[in-house]
Design a protein around this motif. Structure first.
Motif, PDB file in Angstrom:
ATOM      1  N   ARG A   1      19.601  32.542  36.544  1.00 12.63           N
ATOM      2  CA  ARG A   1      19.162  32.046  35.244  1.00 12.63           C
ATOM      3  C   ARG A   1      18.461  30.704  35.443  1.00 12.63           C
ATOM      4  N   ASN A   2      17.314  30.533  34.826  1.00 11.98           N
ATOM      5  CA  ASN A   2      16.586  29.266  34.893  1.00 11.98           C
ATOM      6  C   ASN A   2      17.181  28.317  33.862  1.00 11.98           C
ATOM      7  N   ILE A   3      17.740  27.177  34.309  1.00  9.43           N
ATOM      8  CA  ILE A   3      18.372  26.247  33.364  1.00  9.43           C
ATOM      9  C   ILE A   3      17.568  24.954  33.219  1.00  9.43           C
ATOM     10  N   GLY A   4      16.333  24.972  33.691  1.00  5.10           N
ATOM     11  CA  GLY A   4      15.435  23.848  33.433  1.00  5.10           C
ATOM     12  C   GLY A   4      15.197  22.943  34.615  1.00  5.10           C
ATOM     13  N   PHE A   5      14.015  22.328  34.642  1.00  5.32           N
ATOM     14  CA  PHE A   5      13.609  21.386  35.694  1.00  5.32           C
ATOM     15  C   PHE A   5      13.740  22.011  37.096  1.00  5.32           C
ATOM     16  N   GLY A   6      13.356  23.273  37.177  1.00 10.30           N
ATOM     17  CA  GLY A   6      13.361  23.966  38.464  1.00 10.30           C
ATOM     18  C   GLY A   6      14.729  24.354  38.967  1.00 10.30           C
ATOM     19  N   HIS A   7      15.785  24.098  38.184  1.00  4.47           N
ATOM     20  CA  HIS A   7      17.150  24.414  38.602  1.00  4.47           C
ATOM     21  C   HIS A   7      17.555  25.812  38.118  1.00  4.47           C
ATOM     22  N   ALA A   8      18.380  26.461  38.922  1.00  7.01           N
ATOM     23  CA  ALA A   8      18.816  27.823  38.596  1.00  7.01           C
ATOM     24  C   ALA A   8      20.327  27.926  38.666  1.00  7.01           C
ATOM     25  N   GLN A   9      20.827  28.960  38.041  1.00 10.00           N
ATOM     26  CA  GLN A   9      22.262  29.242  38.041  1.00 10.00           C
ATOM     27  C   GLN A   9      22.447  30.685  38.503  1.00 10.00           C
ATOM     28  N   PHE A  10      23.317  30.881  39.474  1.00 14.52           N
ATOM     29  CA  PHE A  10      23.572  32.234  39.966  1.00 14.52           C
ATOM     30  C   PHE A  10      24.355  33.011  38.917  1.00 14.52           C
ATOM     31  N   VAL A  11      23.965  34.281  38.700  1.00 16.31           N
ATOM     32  CA  VAL A  11      24.626  35.121  37.698  1.00 16.31           C
ATOM     33  C   VAL A  11      25.409  36.249  38.353  1.00 16.31           C
ATOM     34  N   ASP A  12      24.734  37.059  39.170  1.00 21.36           N
ATOM     35  CA  ASP A  12      25.419  38.227  39.745  1.00 21.36           C
ATOM     36  C   ASP A  12      24.541  38.877  40.801  1.00 21.36           C
ATOM     37  N   ARG A  13      25.145  39.826  41.518  1.00 20.31           N
ATOM     38  CA  ARG A  13      24.412  40.618  42.500  1.00 20.31           C
ATOM     39  C   ARG A  13      24.058  41.971  41.904  1.00 20.31           C
ATOM     40  N   LEU A  14      22.941  42.498  42.324  1.00 21.06           N
ATOM     41  CA  LEU A  14      22.541  43.835  41.896  1.00 21.06           C
ATOM     42  C   LEU A  14      22.663  44.798  43.075  1.00 21.06           C
ATOM     43  N   GLY A  15      22.427  46.072  42.784  1.00 19.92           N
ATOM     44  CA  GLY A  15      22.335  47.046  43.858  1.00 19.92           C
ATOM     45  C   GLY A  15      23.667  47.511  44.373  1.00 19.92           C
ATOM     46  N   ASP A  16      23.662  47.963  45.598  1.00 21.62           N
ATOM     47  CA  ASP A  16      24.827  48.623  46.169  1.00 21.62           C
ATOM     48  C   ASP A  16      25.703  47.711  47.014  1.00 21.62           C
TER      49      ASP A  16
END
Length: 612
Positions: free
Chosen positions: A458-473
């Motif tokens: 998730r983009n939380i602003g000023f180029g910073h991100a927050q990890f949410v989850d893994r996809l796939g197998d």
């Protein structure tokens, strides 16, 4: 008005960080210069950086475990002796050598020696056995193997299925071999004894290692069910060690990193050890993580920096509160997977100033780092990246009518894609076909290429991100990535199981996702012996991969294209009230069988009465 998550970074928050940014800027500039080695003729990599650290801090502690303390000069000379010996045995640049040793100084000295001769360390997961171990060894066609005494039984069980000559099967005793080399069993060559009289000066080969040369093969969970070998090059070692050690942590010779993470993974080996080497700092390790001994070890080694994964932090928070919780020298920690729910509690209770959460993948080309010490974020990346809309069932990125992908807005979660270019090359896997599968073409413009991380951020602003989850197998549990296909294949080896679908489910107050499998009995539920089934899977899987929950289904539903409806299974989880009459069985901590889950037991699990 669209909801914006509370962790969004605002202008006010950024302005308060200006003094920190101004102070960090000189080392960021210097770190970027060190990290971005592009000259193909410039010496670089693990061996070269360790030699530079030795010049900088020869008598400072380099490796510590238990009673063992080795200085940079001692470790460098020990690795040099092994490197000269291996070179004399015909091991040279580009040769692959499988390394199968648990966390101890001998593992790191061996890896360092191989790096100095330009060989590639294939870092076998020490939890692997049987077919998975055979696959991992044969996948990279090693010319030799180095095994620790503690893992000889596991290797001996598969030795006939891997073709490595006895004279190139080296043994390392399970003791302080710097002082006492030990004795090798028949059929093995004692690496430490054999190299004892070799020269201890830096071998010329360590200056003939360049940015595009492979350093390690690090295994990752494969969606085909068996591990893939990701290529980690010496140029990437430079980027990793400088980015984390210099830019993020500002490591110095008086720092000590304490790391209990497995050193066959990139977080422990490349982030934690790499940061220590970059700062000519101490590196203290432990064979296995121990929550009860953690802080006493920290005080014993006078650690200033911790390596972590989220699960480790949860175990520490679960320990009884002690007056000594704040009595240590730790100022900073680096790792990944610390959830927002535990972040503030950990930081406050243990008095750690800076949680340097990161995001990276050993098989990828991008990394995020929380340099500015905001809460609940993996920080920012200097690489080009985007978050795009994806199909919630397949996990695949969606394309608009014009054929290009759609970026998601600020505050929304999306699939992370990383641009592949000269600044951020993708080393990929040993198998080019597997590399091709994770590369997306014509994403936003014709001709562009992006690495599909398979992760939601998730983009939380000023180029910073927050990890949410893994996809796939794959899913992550106990700090390990688990391949659902591998779990399914092993379950299907049981004679009483005809179908199996594995997936990860969340348990309250735990990190990651616990293993769960929907199974269809070959005959009937009555024919399943759950104690025997648990024993069967525990013998064949690492402990972190064993499913904690089983859902017994008479018939497995599939889509129109014969795919299992895994999304629905994940959503229904292990609540018997959501599973339409399918019985749920749970493996409770400390027990030796699966027991059927009822409403009371479900409530006890959800209330945290069982410690997973």
């Amino acid at each position: 008005m669209r909801h914006v998550p509370s962790d969004t970074i605002t202008w006010g928050m950024m302005l308060r960080k200006l003094p920190m940014i101004a102070k960090a800027l000189p080392r960021v500039v210097k770190g970027m210069k060190v990290a971005n080695v592009t000259d193909p003729t410039q010496s670089c990599g693990l061996g070269w950086t360790f030699e530079q650290a030795t010049l900088r801090n020869p008598d400072g502690p380099a490796l510590m475990q238990g009673e063992v303390l080795l200085t940079y000069a001692q470790v460098n000379q020990w690795a040099n002796r092994i490197a000269h010996y291996l070179s004399g045995q015909g091991i040279g640049k580009g040769d692959v050598v499988a390394v199968f040793i648990e966390n101890r100084p001998e593992l790191l000295v061996t890896i360092l020696a191989l790096a100095k001769v330009g060989a590639v360390s294939a870092l076998l997961n020490t939890s692997q056995t049987r077919d998975t171990l055979i696959h991992s060894v044969n996948l990279v066609a090693p010319v030799a193997l180095i095994v620790g005494e503690e893992l000889v039984p596991a290797f001996a069980a598969v030795r006939e299925q891997v073709s490595i000559a006895p004279q190139r099967t080296w043994f390392v005793a399970d003791q302080d071999t710097y002082s006492h080399p030990g004795i090798a069993p028949e059929g093995y060559v004692n690496l430490i004894s054999a190299s004892a009289d070799a020269p201890s000066d830096n071998p010329p080969s360590s200056r003939q290692v360049f940015c595009d040369d492979p350093c390690f093969y690090i295994y990752t969970s494969g969606t085909t069910g068996l591990p893939k070998a990701g290529v980690f090059k010496h140029g990437r070692w430079m980027r990793s060690s400088a980015s984390f050690g210099m830019i993020a942590l500002d490591m110095r010779p008086d720092d000590v990193v304490y790391c209990t993470l497995p050193l066959y993974h990139a977080t422990g080996l490349c982030v934690c050890w790499g940061s220590a080497i970059n700062g000519a700092s101490g590196f203290a390790i432990r064979r296995k993580f121990s929550a009860s001994q953690f802080w006493s070890d920290v005080r014993r080694y006078r650690a200033t920096t911790l390596g972590y994964v989220g699960e480790l932090c949860r175990y520490l928070v679960d320990q009884p509160v002690s007056a000594d919780d704040n009595r240590h020298d730790v100022r900073k920690m680096i790792g990944n997977g610390l959830r927002p729910g535990a972040w503030a509690e950990f930081k406050t209770r243990f008095g750690v100033d800076h949680i340097c959460e990161l995001y990276a993948a050993s098989d990828g080309n991008i990394g995020f780092t929380n340099i500015l010490n905001f809460d609940n974020t993996v920080g920012f990346s200097l690489m080009a990246w985007e978050l795009v809309a994806y199909d919630h069932d397949s996990g695949e990125p969606l394309r608009s009518d014009d054929g290009f992908m759609r970026k998601v807005g600020k505050g929304e979660q999306g699939l992370l894609l990383a641009r592949i270019d000269e600044k951020a090359p993708l080393d990929g896997y040993t198998d080019p076909q597997k590399t091709a599968r994770v590369v997306l073409h014509d994403v936003f413009n014709k001709g562009d290429r992006f690495f599909n991380t398979g992760d939601l951020l998730r983009n939380i602003g000023f180029g910073h991100a927050q990890f949410v989850d893994r996809l796939g197998d794959t899913y992550r549990w106990k700090g390990e990535n688990v391949s659902t296909t591998e779990v399914e294949n092993l379950l299907l080896q049981h004679p009483q199981i005809s179908e199996a679908v594995a997936y990860g489910v969340e348990i309250c107050d735990t990190n990651g996702r616990a293993g769960m499998a929907a199974i269809t009995p070959a005959e009937s539920l009555a024919t399943l012996d759950f104690a025997e089934l648990l024993s069967f899977v525990r013998q064949r899987m690492p402990a972190y991969a064993v499913p904690l929950f089983l859902r017994v289904k008479v018939k497995m539903e599939t889509t129109g294209t014969f795919k299992y409806q895994k999304t629905r299974l994940k959503k229904e989880g292990f609540d018997p009230g959501q599973t339409g009459g399918d019985p749920i069985f749970a493996w409770l901590p400390g027990s030796e069988t699966y027991v059927q889950l009822n409403e009371q037991l479900l409530t006890e699990i959800q209330q945290g009465q069982y410690r997973y």
